[in-house]
Design a protein around this motif. Structure first.
Motif, PDB file in Angstrom:
ATOM      1  N   GLY A  76      -2.209  -2.290   8.433  1.00  0.00           N
ATOM      2  CA  GLY A  76      -1.529  -1.146   6.875  1.00  0.00           C
ATOM      3  C   GLY A  76      -1.818  -0.402   6.772  1.00  0.00           C
ATOM      4  O   GLY A  76      -2.005   0.675   8.710  1.00  0.00           O
ATOM      5  N   GLY A 122       1.138  -4.893   5.835  1.00  0.00           N
ATOM      6  CA  GLY A 122       1.678  -3.475   4.975  1.00  0.00           C
ATOM      7  C   GLY A 122       2.217  -2.388   5.247  1.00  0.00           C
ATOM      8  O   GLY A 122       3.469  -2.617   5.653  1.00  0.00           O
ATOM      9  N   GLU A 148      -0.167  -4.608  -0.385  1.00  0.00           N
ATOM     10  CA  GLU A 148      -0.176  -4.268  -1.442  1.00  0.00           C
ATOM     11  C   GLU A 148      -0.533  -4.332  -2.948  1.00  0.00           C
ATOM     12  O   GLU A 148      -1.446  -3.667  -3.147  1.00  0.00           O
TER      13      GLU A 148
END
Length: 653
Positions: A76, A122, A148
């Motif tokens: 992410g 992510g 998230e």
């Protein structure tokens, strides 16, 4: 010839082979996992410019995006940069810049293929979705998703529109709203991944074939896309809000509702939904909820840095096959350890084995994996497993004399270096260890009910223990996927010490005639995962009474609480306590109306908050931060408030 040379980068490498295939590999230096930092994104921009030039010059047939990390693809965005990025003057331009970059990747005139192993989460999944084709390894380490929402935000690098384009609105919104991580096969079934391979060494070969064959990902079918069209979209959005409302209130967790609003506005047009991310995302990033959830994330990650590096635990022996002991044994077996479970006879052990099988079926799915887990869990009425165990955990009733007797028999059989632990919920270790030849060997490993759901293990330190012994206890907790918080041996330790005034205060209100349904509803309105009366039933009224007594809280003999215990109505485990329980659920009546439900909840929770401050002042935990993460993980205390100490400080500010 290309106009530019390949730029120097720290986070990426890029080379072209004899087939004109461009191999783009992310490998962040000095980091165990790849993340999309601002530096990594800026470097990727320069590399994409170079790639565009190569394509224009006819020097590149395709691009293959891989990770150089063993841990996985990309976990992410870099969360350590989030606080700086929460600045409203910086964030919109940063998001638009990422959008433009990912669109440039999607617009490349040659095939772009992502090869995924391990974590693809992510921003990493958003980057993969900007590629034209995705290949993933079909093993248990592959995890794909959008976590998230757990940080108070939603995907902001174009993942909203692209995931809906690939998976359809219902599946894509579901994974974004829940933060659920998918296995490779599930992601393939949804259309987020196009091809599965069995081993990592097959990724490069399969990616090469995908580029040479100019493969392109199929988008969601019309049957899926129709759920975002016309009036149906409003209906779907309304259903999503109803589901979100069952799990989180909009004033506590605004991100799911902001995402649903965005979907309702633009869900039939991926490009418009991507563009709409900026205005919807920016207010969330700087919100108190997101700020506190980031803090909770870093506190939780900090717990993983404890323990002894390289510590290995293969065999566990649990004494006591009741609810706690049986479930601890089952959890250890689920996590791959060989476990022996001891009690007086097979009649007492069998229910624990039955519960374990239910857990394995729920978590493992495949029959051969369930059978393998059952083989790792062995009934051991004679206690033969003690001598071979790396960890011995006592989990019998909260009775000092019984515990001492068990440890006296276990100590002489214990192998050198093995952990000797008690799951006591309230008794100081020094009292339990009194009769041992070496009292320094005994540590506390206090699990919470239900073991499979609650992540906290209190690692309890007595005055006898060394740093190394406690570090080994923390290492074991981490090895079975739990979060260890070290606490000093004191009555109730951390979690039960702060929970008891809260739960008993609520029970006293019920004793005075107040509605238990209203009390529970108020606590949930404040942000607790369940109310204190339902929690007391879940813990077990007998356990609650025992801990209360141990901590010096009197339970009057003529009270409803005491009468329920005397009648064997112990809560969830017996089918009745303050509530009647059916199929694991409390049967509740309607709660009476109240003008300020959340205000009443704050009043109910105040004893917990105040007691946490006392525990910190007494040094039971090393810091307010550890108290916050311990109470959040052990009680579910409203994460969006950042923990009781953070909430207390905010109230006083």
């Amino acid at each position: 010839m290309a106009k530019t040379e390949t730029p120097e980068t720290r986070n990426w490498s890029f080379h072209i082979d004899v087939e004109q295939l461009g191999w783009l590999t992310i490998d962040r230096p000095d980091a165990p996992v790849n993340t999309l930092s601002r530096e990594a994104i800026a470097e990727l921009e320069s590399l994409i410019e170079r790639i565009e030039d190569l394509i224009a010059g006819g020097e590149l047939a395709g691009v293959i995006l891989l990770s150089g990390k063993e841990s996985g693809f990309i976990a992410g965005a870099d969360i350590s940069e989030f606080d700086a990025m929460a600045d409203f003057s910086v964030l919109p331009d940063a998001l638009r810049r990422a959008h433009a970059l990912f669109q440039r990747i999607e617009n490349l005139k040659v095939p772009v293929v992502a090869g995924i192993h391990g974590f693809c989460l992510g921003g990493g999944l958003e980057l993969a979705l900007a590629c034209h084709y995705r290949i993933a390894i079909a093993n248990d380490k592959t995890r794909i998703g959008f976590p998230e929402v757990n940080l108070g935000i939603f995907p902001g690098f174009g993942g909203t529109g692209r995931s809906i384009r690939q998976a359809g609105p219902v599946d894509a919104m579901q994974i974004m709203l829940t933060g659920r991580m998918l296995r490779a096969g599930q992601a393939r079934g949804m259309g987020l991944v196009d091809k599965l391979v069995r081993h990592r060494d097959m990724l490069r070969w399969e990616a090469r074939k995908a580029v040479l064959q100019k493969r392109r990902s199929r988008r969601a079918s019309l049957v899926k896309r129709v759920m975002a069209m016309g009036p149906l979209r409003g209906y779907v959005a309304s259903k999503m809000r109803d589901e979100a409302g069952k799990k989180a209130r909009p004033e506590h967790y605004p991100a799911p509702y902001a995402l649903i609003d965005l979907f309702e506005k633009h869900g039939d047009e991926p490009g418009a939904m991507i563009a709409g991310e900026v205005d919807a995302f920016v207010p969330l990033m700087g919100s108190p909820t997101a700020t506190n959830l980031r803090r909770v994330f870093f506190l939780s990650e900090g717990l993983k840095k404890q323990g002894v590096k390289g510590a290995r635990f293969a065999r566990v022996h649990v004494v006591g096959a009741g609810v706690m002991g049986g479930d601890i044994a089952a959890w250890c077996a689920l996590r791959g350890m060989a476990v022996t479970l001891q009690d007086l006879d097979m009649e007492r052990i069998k229910p624990a084995l039955d519960r374990a099988k239910g857990l394995f079926k729920k978590r493992l799915k495949k029959k051969h994996e369930v059978n393998a887990a059952m083989l790792r869990l062995e009934a051991d009425p004679a206690g033969k497993g003690v001598a071979r165990a790396d960890v011995v955990i006592e989990a019998v009733v909260e009775n000092l004399e019984i515990k001492r007797k068990i440890f006296a028999g276990v100590e002489e059989k214990l192998k050198a270096g093995a952990i000797l632990a008690t799951n006591t919920s309230s008794i100081e270790l020094e009292r339990i260890a009194e009769g041992l030849k070496d009292p320094s060997r005994l540590i506390g490993l206090h699990f919470f009910n239900p073991v499979a759901q609650l992540p906290l293990v209190e690692v309890i330190r007595s005055t006898f223990n060394s740093d190394e012994q406690i570090a080994m206890g923390a290492a074991f907790a981490l090895a079975i996927g739990k979060s260890p918080v070290v606490v000093k041996s004191a009555p109730g330790f951390l979690v039960n010490r702060v929970l008891m005034p809260y739960m008993l205060g609520a029970v006293e209100r019920v004793e005075r005639g107040e509605s238990k349904e209203l009390i529970d509803a108020a606590a949930v309105a404040f942000g607790m995962p369940m109310g204190p009366i339902e929690l007391m039933d879940t813990v077990g009224l007998d356990v609650g009474q025992s801990v209360a007594t141990e901590l010096g809280h009197a339970v009057p003999e003529d009270s409803r609480f005491a009468r329920l215990v005397a009648a064997g109505k112990l809560g969830r485990k017996s089918g009745e306590g303050f509530y009647k329980w059916e199929k694991g659920k409390a049967q509740k009546g309607e709660a009476p109306a109240h003008a300020d439900l959340a205000g009443l909840g704050r009043e109910l929770v105040k004893p917990l908050v105040d007691t946490t401050a006392v525990v910190v002042a007494e040094g039971v935990v090393a810091s307010a931060d550890l108290a916050d993460i311990g109470v959040i993980l052990g009680t579910g205390f409203a994460p969006f408030l950042g923990g009781p100490m953070k909430a207390r400080a905010d109230d006083r500010a």
